[in-house]
Design a protein around this motif. Sequence first.
Motif, PDB file in Angstrom:
ATOM      1  N   VAL A   1       0.836  -1.205   0.000  1.00 18.40           N
ATOM      2  CA  VAL A   1       0.000   0.000   0.000  1.00 18.40           C
ATOM      3  C   VAL A   1       0.869   1.254   0.000  1.00 18.40           C
ATOM      4  O   VAL A   1       0.626   2.210  -0.754  1.00 18.40           O
ATOM      5  CB  VAL A   1      -0.943   0.002   1.215  1.00 18.40           C
ATOM      6  CG1 VAL A   1      -1.754   1.288   1.253  1.00 18.40           C
ATOM      7  CG2 VAL A   1      -1.868  -1.216   1.163  1.00 18.40           C
ATOM      8  N   ASN A   2       1.914   1.253   0.815  1.00 14.79           N
ATOM      9  CA  ASN A   2       2.793   2.420   0.927  1.00 14.79           C
ATOM     10  C   ASN A   2       3.632   2.631  -0.333  1.00 14.79           C
ATOM     11  O   ASN A   2       4.176   3.724  -0.544  1.00 14.79           O
ATOM     12  CB  ASN A   2       3.717   2.279   2.137  1.00 14.79           C
ATOM     13  CG  ASN A   2       2.944   2.325   3.450  1.00 14.79           C
ATOM     14  OD1 ASN A   2       1.873   2.911   3.529  1.00 14.79           O
ATOM     15  ND2 ASN A   2       3.493   1.685   4.479  1.00 14.79           N
ATOM     16  N   ALA A   3       3.735   1.614  -1.164  1.00 12.04           N
ATOM     17  CA  ALA A   3       4.524   1.735  -2.388  1.00 12.04           C
ATOM     18  C   ALA A   3       3.799   2.545  -3.468  1.00 12.04           C
ATOM     19  O   ALA A   3       4.433   3.022  -4.413  1.00 12.04           O
ATOM     20  CB  ALA A   3       4.864   0.348  -2.931  1.00 12.04           C
ATOM     21  N   TYR A   4       2.474   2.701  -3.329  1.00 14.98           N
ATOM     22  CA  TYR A   4       1.740   3.523  -4.296  1.00 14.98           C
ATOM     23  C   TYR A   4       2.127   4.983  -4.127  1.00 14.98           C
ATOM     24  O   TYR A   4       2.151   5.509  -3.016  1.00 14.98           O
ATOM     25  CB  TYR A   4       0.227   3.365  -4.109  1.00 14.98           C
ATOM     26  CG  TYR A   4      -0.317   2.068  -4.660  1.00 14.98           C
ATOM     27  CD1 TYR A   4      -0.722   1.967  -5.990  1.00 14.98           C
ATOM     28  CD2 TYR A   4      -0.422   0.941  -3.848  1.00 14.98           C
ATOM     29  CE1 TYR A   4      -1.222   0.781  -6.497  1.00 14.98           C
ATOM     30  CE2 TYR A   4      -0.926  -0.256  -4.348  1.00 14.98           C
ATOM     31  CZ  TYR A   4      -1.324  -0.325  -5.671  1.00 14.98           C
ATOM     32  OH  TYR A   4      -1.810  -1.505  -6.162  1.00 14.98           O
ATOM     33  N   GLU A   5       2.403   5.646  -5.229  1.00 12.78           N
ATOM     34  CA  GLU A   5       2.801   7.050  -5.200  1.00 12.78           C
ATOM     35  C   GLU A   5       1.569   7.953  -5.299  1.00 12.78           C
ATOM     36  O   GLU A   5       0.527   7.544  -5.811  1.00 12.78           O
ATOM     37  CB  GLU A   5       3.756   7.343  -6.357  1.00 12.78           C
ATOM     38  CG  GLU A   5       5.029   6.515  -6.315  1.00 12.78           C
ATOM     39  CD  GLU A   5       5.874   6.688  -7.563  1.00 12.78           C
ATOM     40  OE1 GLU A   5       6.011   7.852  -8.018  1.00 12.78           O
ATOM     41  OE2 GLU A   5       6.378   5.684  -8.092  1.00 12.78           O
ATOM     42  N   PRO A   6       1.670   9.196  -4.817  1.00  8.71           N
ATOM     43  CA  PRO A   6       0.544  10.131  -4.922  1.00  8.71           C
ATOM     44  C   PRO A   6       0.096  10.299  -6.375  1.00  8.71           C
ATOM     45  O   PRO A   6       0.924  10.436  -7.275  1.00  8.71           O
ATOM     46  CB  PRO A   6       1.122  11.436  -4.361  1.00  8.71           C
ATOM     47  CG  PRO A   6       2.229  10.994  -3.446  1.00  8.71           C
ATOM     48  CD  PRO A   6       2.821   9.775  -4.098  1.00  8.71           C
TER      49      PRO A   6
ATOM     50  N   PRO B   1       4.713  10.536 -12.584  1.00  7.33           N
ATOM     51  CA  PRO B   1       5.790  11.253 -13.281  1.00  7.33           C
ATOM     52  C   PRO B   1       6.848  10.277 -13.802  1.00  7.33           C
ATOM     53  O   PRO B   1       7.037   9.198 -13.251  1.00  7.33           O
ATOM     54  CB  PRO B   1       6.353  12.164 -12.197  1.00  7.33           C
ATOM     55  CG  PRO B   1       6.030  11.469 -10.914  1.00  7.33           C
ATOM     56  CD  PRO B   1       4.708  10.804 -11.125  1.00  7.33           C
ATOM     57  N   VAL B   2       7.521  10.686 -14.851  1.00  7.96           N
ATOM     58  CA  VAL B   2       8.549   9.833 -15.443  1.00  7.96           C
ATOM     59  C   VAL B   2       9.777   9.800 -14.551  1.00  7.96           C
ATOM     60  O   VAL B   2      10.020  10.697 -13.739  1.00  7.96           O
ATOM     61  CB  VAL B   2       8.934  10.326 -16.857  1.00  7.96           C
ATOM     62  CG1 VAL B   2       7.735  10.269 -17.788  1.00  7.96           C
ATOM     63  CG2 VAL B   2       9.510  11.738 -16.794  1.00  7.96           C
ATOM     64  N   LYS B   3      10.542   8.740 -14.708  1.00  4.67           N
ATOM     65  CA  LYS B   3      11.810   8.584 -14.007  1.00  4.67           C
ATOM     66  C   LYS B   3      12.949   8.734 -15.012  1.00  4.67           C
ATOM     67  O   LYS B   3      12.791   8.442 -16.203  1.00  4.67           O
ATOM     68  CB  LYS B   3      11.884   7.206 -13.351  1.00  4.67           C
ATOM     69  CG  LYS B   3      10.861   6.961 -12.253  1.00  4.67           C
ATOM     70  CD  LYS B   3      11.273   7.616 -10.953  1.00  4.67           C
ATOM     71  CE  LYS B   3      10.380   7.186  -9.804  1.00  4.67           C
ATOM     72  NZ  LYS B   3      10.792   7.788  -8.524  1.00  4.67           N
ATOM     73  N   SER B   4      14.096   9.155 -14.520  1.00  2.00           N
ATOM     74  CA  SER B   4      15.293   9.227 -15.361  1.00  2.00           C
ATOM     75  C   SER B   4      16.270   8.142 -14.933  1.00  2.00           C
ATOM     76  O   SER B   4      16.142   7.568 -13.839  1.00  2.00           O
ATOM     77  CB  SER B   4      15.952  10.601 -15.242  1.00  2.00           C
ATOM     78  OG  SER B   4      16.492  10.776 -13.937  1.00  2.00           O
TER      79      SER B   4
END
Length: 401
Positions: free
Chosen positions: A306-311, A388-391
């Motif tokens: 659950v905590n792994a989900y990002e806003p 959002p994208v990651k680099s």
Amino acid sequence: MKRRYFFPIHICVFFCCIFSSCSKMLDDPYPDMSIGENQIRPADIPLLVNGAYSKIQGISNQTYPLFDIYADDVISIQGGTSTMFNPQSYEACNLNPADGFGNGSYYNSSYTAIGNANFIINFIRSRDLSSLNKELGEALAIRAFCYYRLVQAYSGVVITLGPNEDPAELKRPKNSEEEVYARIFTDLTDAEKLLPSFTTANAMSKEALQLLRARIHLNRGERTEAKRYAELVIGSSATALSADFTSNFRYGNSGNKEMLFRLIEGPAVYGYDRAGMFPLFSPGLPYRRPTGATGNGQTWLNPDLVNAYEPGDTRAVMLKEQFASSAGKVVTFLMKFSTDTAQQSNAFVVYPMIRLSEAYLISAEVDARDGIVNVVRYNELRQKRNLPVKSTGDFTDANDF
């Protein structure tokens, strides 16, 4: 184990209905209730293919969570106490395939579908019916899919290619794991040449088969093949990630090109609120559907997941926090199998089996296992989930990725 007849007897009802001379006595014995091969017409084969699909799942609301959902990410105490039915602990201590619960249903339903597929394959090939190439491809894919389920659960199993053999009664040793995989790859290769591109999640397609193959290759450490098949699926004009994440789990998902293969039960004639995985995964009281139905409230997600989900993650809409008396605290329930969030008023239950998003993850994982941080496919999937994208700089190395 009770005898299971794999010959496609499910069309018997159809034939019996057209015989006006049938006895009106329900208990009048009839000496031969089977349908002989010479009574099957090529036009009947699509019906038999549908029957083979229907045999795959067995009692899906038990077998699907047991083998595809329950893991470190899901906590379940179904039954409430150790003396009541608990899917995880029960299956760990009861591996007998004749038990009638998870293992028994999973094992027997897979072989029943294989038997039906065998009949279709042998019927078409023995008559060289090229007009039924699509149905032949589906039957081959069904057989491969079922052997994959079996080998994943039980390692080596008996390979049967005839329509009337009961694996429990075959008087020969089981085949090795590698022999089963060889059979799977043979069927997948043959089916890929015959199946059309994806149009519906209710039938095997070329893309569904290719993604299944990518999954198998990745699990076997065959990274080059896994990457190739994953990219074939991603590059297909017939597939696309869905902007509406919930549509992947909804029965009526017109226009969805992400859910590539699913199993369906229904329409349920009674007790739909108790069907499928709604009661297993949904919260208990005070949660209620508009109909008054409630779940068991005994299966929830691990807090780490659950905590792994990002806003902003669109998938989080299918999570619900509620106090669980069996846990003595507030926990997070999974709502994607709830009729409130997914199935609406349709009396059908849906079991997702092959979804396009897996192809993006497989492609990214292969690169990572090859020591490469390639965020392209990863970001394409993230963007569809409103993230959002990651680099490449966000990861220290390929292991971190």
